[in-house]
Design a protein around this motif. Structure first.
Motif, short mmCIF file in Angstrom:
data_model
loop_
_atom_site.label_atom_id
_atom_site.label_comp_id
_atom_site.label_asym_id
_atom_site.label_seq_id
_atom_site.Cartn_x
_atom_site.Cartn_y
_atom_site.Cartn_z
N ASP A 79 -47.58 -111.26 15.38
CA ASP A 79 -47.18 -109.85 15.40
C ASP A 79 -47.02 -109.30 13.99
O ASP A 79 -47.36 -108.15 13.71
N GLU A 80 -46.47 -110.12 13.11
CA GLU A 80 -46.33 -109.67 11.71
C GLU A 80 -47.68 -109.54 11.04
O GLU A 80 -47.90 -108.61 10.25
N ALA A 81 -48.59 -110.44 11.34
CA ALA A 81 -49.92 -110.39 10.72
C ALA A 81 -50.76 -109.25 11.30
O ALA A 81 -51.56 -108.64 10.59
N GLY A 82 -50.61 -108.99 12.58
CA GLY A 82 -51.36 -107.93 13.23
C GLY A 82 -52.73 -108.39 13.69
O GLY A 82 -53.06 -108.34 14.86
N TRP A 83 -53.57 -108.83 12.76
CA TRP A 83 -54.91 -109.32 13.04
C TRP A 83 -55.28 -110.29 11.93
O TRP A 83 -54.80 -110.15 10.80
N LEU A 84 -56.11 -111.27 12.24
CA LEU A 84 -56.41 -112.32 11.28
C LEU A 84 -57.84 -112.21 10.76
O LEU A 84 -58.75 -111.83 11.48
N ASP A 85 -58.00 -112.57 9.49
CA ASP A 85 -59.34 -112.63 8.91
C ASP A 85 -60.11 -113.85 9.40
O ASP A 85 -61.33 -113.80 9.59
N LEU A 86 -59.38 -114.94 9.61
CA LEU A 86 -60.04 -116.22 9.87
C LEU A 86 -59.07 -117.15 10.59
O LEU A 86 -57.88 -117.18 10.27
N THR A 87 -59.58 -117.87 11.57
CA THR A 87 -58.83 -118.96 12.16
C THR A 87 -59.66 -120.24 12.05
O THR A 87 -60.86 -120.22 12.33
N ILE A 88 -59.02 -121.33 11.64
CA ILE A 88 -59.67 -122.63 11.54
C ILE A 88 -58.91 -123.60 12.42
O ILE A 88 -57.70 -123.76 12.28
N ASP A 89 -59.62 -124.23 13.34
CA ASP A 89 -58.97 -125.11 14.30
C ASP A 89 -59.91 -126.24 14.68
O ASP A 89 -61.12 -126.16 14.46
N GLY A 90 -59.36 -127.28 15.27
CA GLY A 90 -60.15 -128.40 15.71
C GLY A 90 -60.61 -128.22 17.14
O GLY A 90 -60.43 -127.18 17.77
N ALA A 91 -61.24 -129.26 17.69
CA ALA A 91 -61.70 -129.25 19.08
C ALA A 91 -61.72 -130.68 19.60
O ALA A 91 -61.90 -131.63 18.84
N ASP A 92 -61.54 -130.81 20.90
CA ASP A 92 -61.64 -132.12 21.54
C ASP A 92 -63.07 -132.41 21.96
O ASP A 92 -63.49 -133.57 21.98
N GLU A 93 -63.84 -131.37 22.29
CA GLU A 93 -65.26 -131.47 22.57
C GLU A 93 -65.93 -130.16 22.18
O GLU A 93 -65.33 -129.09 22.28
N VAL A 94 -67.20 -130.24 21.76
CA VAL A 94 -67.99 -129.05 21.47
C VAL A 94 -69.43 -129.30 21.92
O VAL A 94 -69.99 -130.36 21.66
N ASP A 95 -70.01 -128.33 22.64
CA ASP A 95 -71.38 -128.50 23.11
C ASP A 95 -72.35 -127.67 22.28
O ASP A 95 -71.96 -127.03 21.28
#
Length: 257
Positions: A79-95
């Motif tokens: 809420d303080e940020a409002g909107w993000l430029d970038l999110t970096i996250d992991g994954a358990d599976e990716v196709d």
């Protein structure tokens, strides 16, 4: 440092270090949860302390928030940020379509909220997370505690008409007690074997009363950074937008095959 890491951790670290280079001064950044994301947070902490990097970070779990603060990273709420430029996250599976299973760490709800409030979503993973079809990793579904047995029954009934190989499920435990998410909910893990249509399955699960969110992330990831055991990392950037491929012939398969 890499000499003390397993081949899997070397690959995770390589993907995290490469993605950390994408973070620029002044950005508002979503920080993922899990072992791969922890390498990212530590690297960003090094940049904050060593380069004077200034970012406002929105963590996807209380654990990531604690690590970020310990690394000297400024933590704010979404809420303080409002909107993000970038999110970096992991994954358990990716196709091959950049559809994901996430939530092995139990933070799938916050992870999905943060990811969808971002201009760009970068997924970091080791090569072992790449699969031809999602479903080998148990699919987490976050549910409210009230009416838990009824909700699990409804989930089982919904799976009957969907393109999956298995329909086993189990309530996730933390020791002898149910696992509790940061929102006070529970996690039901679905052992499906193979998911034929991730998008449809995600939509059908979220129609069930009592289900808060599920760990299928479709039409969300823009970029994949895959780390290898030799410490290298390669980037697949979907410049055309999210989920640009239809059918079996796609650039993603050619790049990673």
């Amino acid at each position: 440092m890499t000499a003390t890491l397993s081949p899997s951790d070397i690959a995770k670290r390589a993907s995290a270090l490469r993605a950390a280079e994408m973070v620029e001064d002044g950005m508002k950044v979503g920080l993922g949860t899990g072992s791969t994301a922890a390498f990212l947070v530590r690297r960003l902490g090094e940049r904050v302390r060593g380069e004077g990097l200034r970012i406002a970070a929105v963590p996807t779990s209380s654990g990531t928030a604690a690590l970020a603060r310990a690394e000297g990273i400024a933590v704010v709420t979404l809420d303080e940020a409002g909107w993000l430029d970038l999110t970096i996250d992991g994954a358990d599976e990716v196709d091959g379509q950049l559809s994901l299973i996430k939530g092995g760490g139990g933070a799938l709800l916050w992870e999905k909220v943060v990811a969808t409030a971002s201009d760009r979503v970068v997924i970091i993973a080791d090569e072992g997370k790449r699969v031809a079809a999602l479903g080998r990793f148990p699919l987490p579904v976050e549910v409210i505690p009230f009416g838990l047995r009824a909700t699990m029954r409804l989930i089982g009934e919904a799976l009957v008409g969907l393109d999956v190989e298995g329909r086993d499920m189990a309530l996730r435990k933390a020791g002898d007690a149910p696992f509790v998410t940061d929102e006070g909910n529970r996690i039901v893990d679905l052992r499906l074997g193979r998911i034929g249509d991730p998008r449809r399955l995600g939509l059908e699960l979220n129609r069930i009363p009592g289900v808060v969110e599920n760990g299928l992330f479709t039409d969300i990831a823009d970029t994949l950074v895959l780390g290898a055991a030799d410490g290298s990392a390669r980037v697949v950037d979907i410049a055309q937008g999210r989920f640009p491929f239809a059918g079996q012939d796609n650039v993603f398969g050619e790049v990673l095959g």
